[in-house]
Motif scaffolding. Structure first.
Motif, PDB file in Angstrom:
ATOM      1  N   GLY A   8      -2.188 -13.094   5.188  1.00  0.00           N
ATOM      2  CA  GLY A   8      -3.542 -12.583   4.934  1.00  0.00           C
ATOM      3  C   GLY A   8      -3.617 -12.030   3.532  1.00  0.00           C
ATOM      4  O   GLY A   8      -2.603 -11.619   2.969  1.00  0.00           O
ATOM      5  N   MET A   9      -4.811 -12.055   2.967  1.00  0.00           N
ATOM      6  CA  MET A   9      -4.995 -11.591   1.604  1.00  0.00           C
ATOM      7  C   MET A   9      -4.983 -10.067   1.546  1.00  0.00           C
ATOM      8  O   MET A   9      -5.702  -9.416   2.297  1.00  0.00           O
ATOM      9  CB  MET A   9      -6.343 -12.065   1.053  1.00  0.00           C
ATOM     10  CG  MET A   9      -6.299 -13.422   0.431  1.00  0.00           C
ATOM     11  SD  MET A   9      -5.092 -13.513  -0.899  1.00  0.00           S
ATOM     12  CE  MET A   9      -5.115 -15.291  -1.112  1.00  0.00           C
ATOM     13  N   LEU A  10      -4.194  -9.534   0.653  1.00  0.00           N
ATOM     14  CA  LEU A  10      -4.271  -8.109   0.361  1.00  0.00           C
ATOM     15  C   LEU A  10      -5.068  -7.976  -0.943  1.00  0.00           C
ATOM     16  O   LEU A  10      -4.653  -8.492  -1.978  1.00  0.00           O
ATOM     17  CB  LEU A  10      -2.857  -7.531   0.239  1.00  0.00           C
ATOM     18  CG  LEU A  10      -2.754  -6.011   0.297  1.00  0.00           C
ATOM     19  CD1 LEU A  10      -1.399  -5.591   0.818  1.00  0.00           C
ATOM     20  CD2 LEU A  10      -3.048  -5.369  -1.027  1.00  0.00           C
ATOM     21  N   ALA A  11      -6.212  -7.336  -0.860  1.00  0.00           N
ATOM     22  CA  ALA A  11      -7.080  -7.234  -2.034  1.00  0.00           C
ATOM     23  C   ALA A  11      -6.990  -5.828  -2.614  1.00  0.00           C
ATOM     24  O   ALA A  11      -6.838  -4.849  -1.884  1.00  0.00           O
ATOM     25  CB  ALA A  11      -8.521  -7.533  -1.645  1.00  0.00           C
ATOM     26  N   TRP A  12      -7.038  -5.745  -3.933  1.00  0.00           N
ATOM     27  CA  TRP A  12      -7.038  -4.440  -4.592  1.00  0.00           C
ATOM     28  C   TRP A  12      -7.801  -4.561  -5.890  1.00  0.00           C
ATOM     29  O   TRP A  12      -8.064  -5.660  -6.369  1.00  0.00           O
ATOM     30  CB  TRP A  12      -5.604  -3.929  -4.803  1.00  0.00           C
ATOM     31  CG  TRP A  12      -4.722  -4.832  -5.609  1.00  0.00           C
ATOM     32  CD1 TRP A  12      -4.129  -5.983  -5.173  1.00  0.00           C
ATOM     33  CD2 TRP A  12      -4.335  -4.688  -6.975  1.00  0.00           C
ATOM     34  NE1 TRP A  12      -3.388  -6.545  -6.186  1.00  0.00           N
ATOM     35  CE2 TRP A  12      -3.492  -5.771  -7.310  1.00  0.00           C
ATOM     36  CE3 TRP A  12      -4.611  -3.723  -7.959  1.00  0.00           C
ATOM     37  CZ2 TRP A  12      -2.940  -5.927  -8.581  1.00  0.00           C
ATOM     38  CZ3 TRP A  12      -4.049  -3.880  -9.217  1.00  0.00           C
ATOM     39  CH2 TRP A  12      -3.219  -4.975  -9.509  1.00  0.00           C
ATOM     40  N   PRO A  23     -11.031  -7.298  -9.709  1.00  0.00           N
ATOM     41  CA  PRO A  23     -10.532  -7.562  -8.350  1.00  0.00           C
ATOM     42  C   PRO A  23      -9.299  -8.469  -8.376  1.00  0.00           C
ATOM     43  O   PRO A  23      -9.279  -9.467  -9.099  1.00  0.00           O
ATOM     44  CB  PRO A  23     -11.703  -8.279  -7.663  1.00  0.00           C
ATOM     45  CG  PRO A  23     -12.870  -8.167  -8.580  1.00  0.00           C
ATOM     46  CD  PRO A  23     -12.353  -7.873  -9.953  1.00  0.00           C
ATOM     47  N   GLN A  24      -8.302  -8.095  -7.611  1.00  0.00           N
ATOM     48  CA  GLN A  24      -7.046  -8.850  -7.538  1.00  0.00           C
ATOM     49  C   GLN A  24      -6.733  -9.110  -6.065  1.00  0.00           C
ATOM     50  O   GLN A  24      -7.142  -8.345  -5.208  1.00  0.00           O
ATOM     51  CB  GLN A  24      -5.892  -8.014  -8.113  1.00  0.00           C
ATOM     52  CG  GLN A  24      -6.136  -7.480  -9.500  1.00  0.00           C
ATOM     53  CD  GLN A  24      -6.038  -8.573 -10.546  1.00  0.00           C
ATOM     54  OE1 GLN A  24      -5.066  -9.310 -10.590  1.00  0.00           O
ATOM     55  NE2 GLN A  24      -7.075  -8.701 -11.353  1.00  0.00           N
ATOM     56  N   GLN A  25      -5.959 -10.142  -5.820  1.00  0.00           N
ATOM     57  CA  GLN A  25      -5.526 -10.353  -4.437  1.00  0.00           C
ATOM     58  C   GLN A  25      -4.220 -11.130  -4.387  1.00  0.00           C
ATOM     59  O   GLN A  25      -3.870 -11.855  -5.310  1.00  0.00           O
ATOM     60  CB  GLN A  25      -6.597 -11.077  -3.634  1.00  0.00           C
ATOM     61  CG  GLN A  25      -7.022 -12.407  -4.239  1.00  0.00           C
ATOM     62  CD  GLN A  25      -7.998 -13.145  -3.346  1.00  0.00           C
ATOM     63  OE1 GLN A  25      -8.702 -12.541  -2.554  1.00  0.00           O
ATOM     64  NE2 GLN A  25      -8.011 -14.466  -3.459  1.00  0.00           N
ATOM     65  N   ASN A  44       3.470  -6.434  -8.630  1.00  0.00           N
ATOM     66  CA  ASN A  44       4.193  -5.590  -7.666  1.00  0.00           C
ATOM     67  C   ASN A  44       3.225  -4.753  -6.825  1.00  0.00           C
ATOM     68  O   ASN A  44       3.617  -4.196  -5.802  1.00  0.00           O
ATOM     69  CB  ASN A  44       5.115  -4.605  -8.401  1.00  0.00           C
ATOM     70  CG  ASN A  44       6.254  -5.305  -9.098  1.00  0.00           C
ATOM     71  OD1 ASN A  44       7.233  -5.666  -8.468  1.00  0.00           O
ATOM     72  ND2 ASN A  44       6.123  -5.531 -10.390  1.00  0.00           N
ATOM     73  N   THR A  45       1.991  -4.626  -7.318  1.00  0.00           N
ATOM     74  CA  THR A  45       1.046  -3.686  -6.705  1.00  0.00           C
ATOM     75  C   THR A  45       0.785  -3.983  -5.227  1.00  0.00           C
ATOM     76  O   THR A  45       0.826  -3.049  -4.415  1.00  0.00           O
ATOM     77  CB  THR A  45      -0.255  -3.646  -7.537  1.00  0.00           C
ATOM     78  OG1 THR A  45       0.099  -3.403  -8.899  1.00  0.00           O
ATOM     79  CG2 THR A  45      -1.198  -2.564  -7.058  1.00  0.00           C
ATOM     80  N   PRO A  46       0.542  -5.240  -4.823  1.00  0.00           N
ATOM     81  CA  PRO A  46       0.318  -5.472  -3.396  1.00  0.00           C
ATOM     82  C   PRO A  46       1.511  -5.059  -2.524  1.00  0.00           C
ATOM     83  O   PRO A  46       1.322  -4.503  -1.438  1.00  0.00           O
ATOM     84  CB  PRO A  46       0.098  -6.989  -3.307  1.00  0.00           C
ATOM     85  CG  PRO A  46      -0.333  -7.393  -4.675  1.00  0.00           C
ATOM     86  CD  PRO A  46       0.349  -6.456  -5.624  1.00  0.00           C
TER      87      PRO A  46
END
Ligand code: GLU
Length: 297
Positions: free
Chosen positions: A153-157, A164-166, A212-214
């Motif tokens: 599943g997409m982790l969005a941030w 927006p990043q994912q 690395n953020t997700p």
């Protein structure tokens, strides 16, 4: 806009002296903290001991001080914080989020090959889940590392600069390492535990760390911690367009002219030219800081 509780940090790994690229992240994190009336901390990330260079920690602190960048609170060393990483890992194990893994790099390559999953060059292998408990776990083999389970599943941030990043962690990273086969703590776990322990609300760091953020957000979720807001700063490139890094021999920042070094870093951040003295240049850039008030998280 002022964030009464703003807490930011610069978290260098003491694998060598600061260079022009790492100074950009240091300056940006300092300016963002000052522009929001916040607190700025320095944390020495010395968990990957084989890569650390003795004395580089104090050398970096000296370079920062020469640039007028001094931690508002006592500097923290990750090498002294093992028990906190241990507590977090124990919790993740108890929750069923972490599991032991017996796979060597070769085992992982072989499993990926057998599954017909070809790995792109320069991309770390996506762990195929061989040692997942539901797939039989260690099956008598010896545990080497500990991994965190991720689900598809997409982790969005949201990044304050990149927008927006994912990332689909399961497809792009796989269950990732928390404690390495050599017993050392993985960067991902140490950084998440310490950002929470230090009450960090705003992470400002180089763009090379953005992916690395997700993983870090997934860990924050598993540990019940709030996610800080993120701003990833532009990288400094050499004449060949390669990212400046200690690995490709970036020059240590010269201490004889800190103002010139800061002016170069400020130019990368697209800040206006500012003359000395040093504290006046820093004040000018703090006033000009374009990311003020965009600190949502
Ligand atoms: N220690 C990491 C590095 O020097 C930075 C960690 C971070 O800012 O999250 O690359």
């Amino acid at each position: 806009m002022s964030f009464l509780s703003y807490r930011g940090r610069f978290a260098p790994s003491p694998t060598g002296p600061l260079h022009a690229g790492s100074l950009v992240a240091a300056l940006a994190s300092w300016l963002d903290a000052r522009a929001h009336g916040g607190t700025w901390l320095v944390r020495i990330e010395d968990v990957d001991t084989p890569r650390c260079v003795p004395g580089a920690d104090h050398f970096i602190l000296g370079q920062l001080a020469a640039c007028g960048l001094v931690s508002d609170e006592p500097v923290c060393w990750q090498s002294a914080r093992g028990e906190h990483y241990e507590t977090a890992l124990d919790r993740l194990i108890a929750q069923g989020d972490a599991y032991p893994c017996a796979c060597s790099r070769k085992d992982i390559e072989a499993a990926l090959l057998a599954a017909g999953r070809h790995r792109e060059r320069h991309h770390a292998a996506v762990y195929p889940g061989t040692c997942r408990p539901e797939r039989g776990g260690l099956r008598g083999r010896e545990a080497r590392a500990w991994r965190l389970k991720v689900s598809p599943g997409m982790l969005a941030w949201q990044d304050r600069r990149l927008g927006p990043q994912q990332q689909d962690l399961a497809a792009e990273v796989g269950d990732f390492v928390l404690r390495r086969a050599d017993g050392l703590w993985a960067y991902q776990l140490a950084v998440v535990v310490d950002d929470a322990a230090q009450g960090i609300t705003h992470v400002v760091r180089g763009e090379d760390l953005a992916d690395n953020t997700p993983r870090q957000i997934r860990l924050q979720q598993a540990l019940g911690q709030p996610a800080p807001s993120y701003l990833h700063t532009p990288l400094v490139r050499d004449a060949n367009g390669e990212k400046l890094s200690k690995q490709n021999g970036a020059q240590a920042l010269a201490l004889d002219d800190p103002l010139a070094a800061l002016q170069a870093a400020a130019a990368v951040l697209e800040l206006p030219a500012a003359a000395g003295p040093l504290h006046e240049a820093l004040a000018t850039w703090t006033r000009a800081w374009p990311w003020r008030g965009m600190a949502g998280g």
